[in-house]
Design a protein around this motif. Structure first.
Motif, PDB file in Angstrom:
ATOM      1  N   GLU A 107       0.726  -1.206  -0.002  1.00  0.00           N
ATOM      2  CA  GLU A 107       0.278  -0.109  -0.143  1.00  0.00           C
ATOM      3  C   GLU A 107       1.287   1.454   0.169  1.00  0.00           C
ATOM      4  N   VAL A 108       0.605   2.354  -1.170  1.00  0.00           N
ATOM      5  CA  VAL A 108       0.949   3.040  -0.680  1.00  0.00           C
ATOM      6  C   VAL A 108       0.733   4.534  -0.376  1.00  0.00           C
ATOM      7  N   PHE A 109       0.942   4.996   0.614  1.00  0.00           N
ATOM      8  CA  PHE A 109       0.946   6.570   1.703  1.00  0.00           C
ATOM      9  C   PHE A 109       1.757   8.255   1.573  1.00  0.00           C
ATOM     10  N   GLU A 110       0.585   8.885   1.653  1.00  0.00           N
ATOM     11  CA  GLU A 110       1.774  10.160   0.788  1.00  0.00           C
ATOM     12  C   GLU A 110       2.634  10.440   1.888  1.00  0.00           C
ATOM     13  N   ILE A 111       3.342  10.806   1.120  1.00  0.00           N
ATOM     14  CA  ILE A 111       4.985  10.898   2.609  1.00  0.00           C
ATOM     15  C   ILE A 111       4.924  11.757   3.963  1.00  0.00           C
ATOM     16  N   THR A 112       3.652  12.636   4.121  1.00  0.00           N
ATOM     17  CA  THR A 112       3.465  13.116   5.246  1.00  0.00           C
ATOM     18  C   THR A 112       3.324  11.890   6.498  1.00  0.00           C
ATOM     19  N   LYS A 113       2.376  10.574   6.016  1.00  0.00           N
ATOM     20  CA  LYS A 113       1.940  10.081   6.847  1.00  0.00           C
ATOM     21  C   LYS A 113       2.911   8.743   7.567  1.00  0.00           C
ATOM     22  N   ILE A 114       4.204   9.277   6.924  1.00  0.00           N
ATOM     23  CA  ILE A 114       5.297   8.120   7.426  1.00  0.00           C
ATOM     24  C   ILE A 114       6.063   8.933   8.890  1.00  0.00           C
ATOM     25  N   ILE A 115       5.137  10.128   9.635  1.00  0.00           N
ATOM     26  CA  ILE A 115       5.757  10.816  10.787  1.00  0.00           C
ATOM     27  C   ILE A 115       5.001   9.925  11.950  1.00  0.00           C
ATOM     28  N   LYS A 116       3.571   9.724  11.623  1.00  0.00           N
ATOM     29  CA  LYS A 116       3.063   8.796  12.694  1.00  0.00           C
ATOM     30  C   LYS A 116       3.546   7.606  12.372  1.00  0.00           C
ATOM     31  N   LYS A 117       2.974   6.470  11.556  1.00  0.00           N
ATOM     32  CA  LYS A 117       3.069   5.399  11.030  1.00  0.00           C
ATOM     33  C   LYS A 117       4.844   4.753  11.279  1.00  0.00           C
ATOM     34  N   GLU A 118       5.781   5.028  11.586  1.00  0.00           N
ATOM     35  CA  GLU A 118       7.227   5.012  11.127  1.00  0.00           C
ATOM     36  C   GLU A 118       7.708   6.056  12.541  1.00  0.00           C
ATOM     37  N   LYS A 119       7.207   6.787  13.008  1.00  0.00           N
ATOM     38  CA  LYS A 119       8.033   6.918  14.670  1.00  0.00           C
ATOM     39  C   LYS A 119       8.910   6.129  15.716  1.00  0.00           C
ATOM     40  N   TYR A 120       8.327   4.982  15.385  1.00  0.00           N
ATOM     41  CA  TYR A 120       9.452   4.163  16.555  1.00  0.00           C
ATOM     42  C   TYR A 120      10.720   3.078  15.501  1.00  0.00           C
ATOM     43  N   ASN A 121      10.973   4.033  13.822  1.00  0.00           N
ATOM     44  CA  ASN A 121      12.312   3.174  13.134  1.00  0.00           C
ATOM     45  C   ASN A 121      12.828   4.449  13.709  1.00  0.00           C
ATOM     46  N   PRO A 122      13.836   3.700  14.297  1.00  0.00           N
ATOM     47  CA  PRO A 122      15.338   4.182  14.316  1.00  0.00           C
ATOM     48  C   PRO A 122      15.935   4.670  13.254  1.00  0.00           C
ATOM     49  N   LYS A 123      16.129   3.946  12.532  1.00  0.00           N
ATOM     50  CA  LYS A 123      16.282   4.260  11.059  1.00  0.00           C
ATOM     51  C   LYS A 123      15.918   4.633  10.056  1.00  0.00           C
ATOM     52  N   LEU A 124      14.678   4.918  10.414  1.00  0.00           N
ATOM     53  CA  LEU A 124      14.444   6.322   9.814  1.00  0.00           C
ATOM     54  C   LEU A 124      13.788   7.964  10.683  1.00  0.00           C
TER      55      LEU A 124
END
Length: 187
Positions: free
Chosen positions: A142-159
């Protein structure tokens, strides 16, 4: 005054012809993600033009021999022009997504922004009133707008650094300024 209108119409007509005649690029389509992975694309011919609408009609006009055909790109997983890969986003905005970067996540740019340059060698561009940048976990998810990464990946230390950069860019005034910031973040 008549000469101004004549010149305006002449140069517009000339630029359309230039775009259409400048392509020697073949359109390779992939019906499915599996076709892409196995490099089983189908060469439909030389790109002549493309048509898009705000409601998601995406067609590329190709010429194969003396026949021209409008290809409905929404039917396919994606396509390739030279070594540039585009994936069709069938959800949400229904537009081709240019694969910009593929590492921890896959990052995309609105495909119409780069299409003219890749297909025709011209500097055409498109500005949309959206993020213009997208991401997914892999090329077939699934594709998301880039700003969604702020909440969806907030616990990913690589990002972490990427997310901080995107937050900064999101605060910029105007879609174009935000888009430019997102591109800088992704580089």
């Amino acid at each position: 005054m008549k000469i101004k209108y004549f010149l305006l119409i002449f140069f517009l007509f000339e630029s359309v012809l230039y775009c259409q005649d400048n392509s020697n690029k073949n359109l390779i389509i992939f019906k499915t993600y599996e076709d892409f992975v196995s490099n089983s694309g189908i060469n439909l011919g030389i790109i002549v033009n493309y048509l898009c609408t705000d409601w998601g009609a995406n067609k590329i006009v190709v010429k194969n021999g003396s026949q021209e055909e409008k290809i409905n790109m929404n039917k396919y997983w994606g396509f390739k022009i030279d070594n540039y890969i585009f994936r069709m986003n069938k959800d949400g905005l229904r537009l081709p997504l240019f694969v910009f970067k593929n590492n921890e996540k896959v990052f995309y740019i609105d495909g119409y922004i780069n299409f003219d340059k890749i297909a025709f060698g011209s500097d055409g561009y498109s500005i949309r009133e959206s993020d213009g940048c997208f991401y997914s976990d892999n090329l077939n998810s699934e594709v998301f707008e880039i700003t969604k990464i702020i909440k969806k990946e907030k616990y990913n230390p690589k990002l972490k650094d990427l997310i901080t950069c995107i937050k900064r860019s999101k605060k910029r005034a105007g879609y174009q300024s935000q888009f430019n910031g997102y591109i800088e973040c992704l580089k």
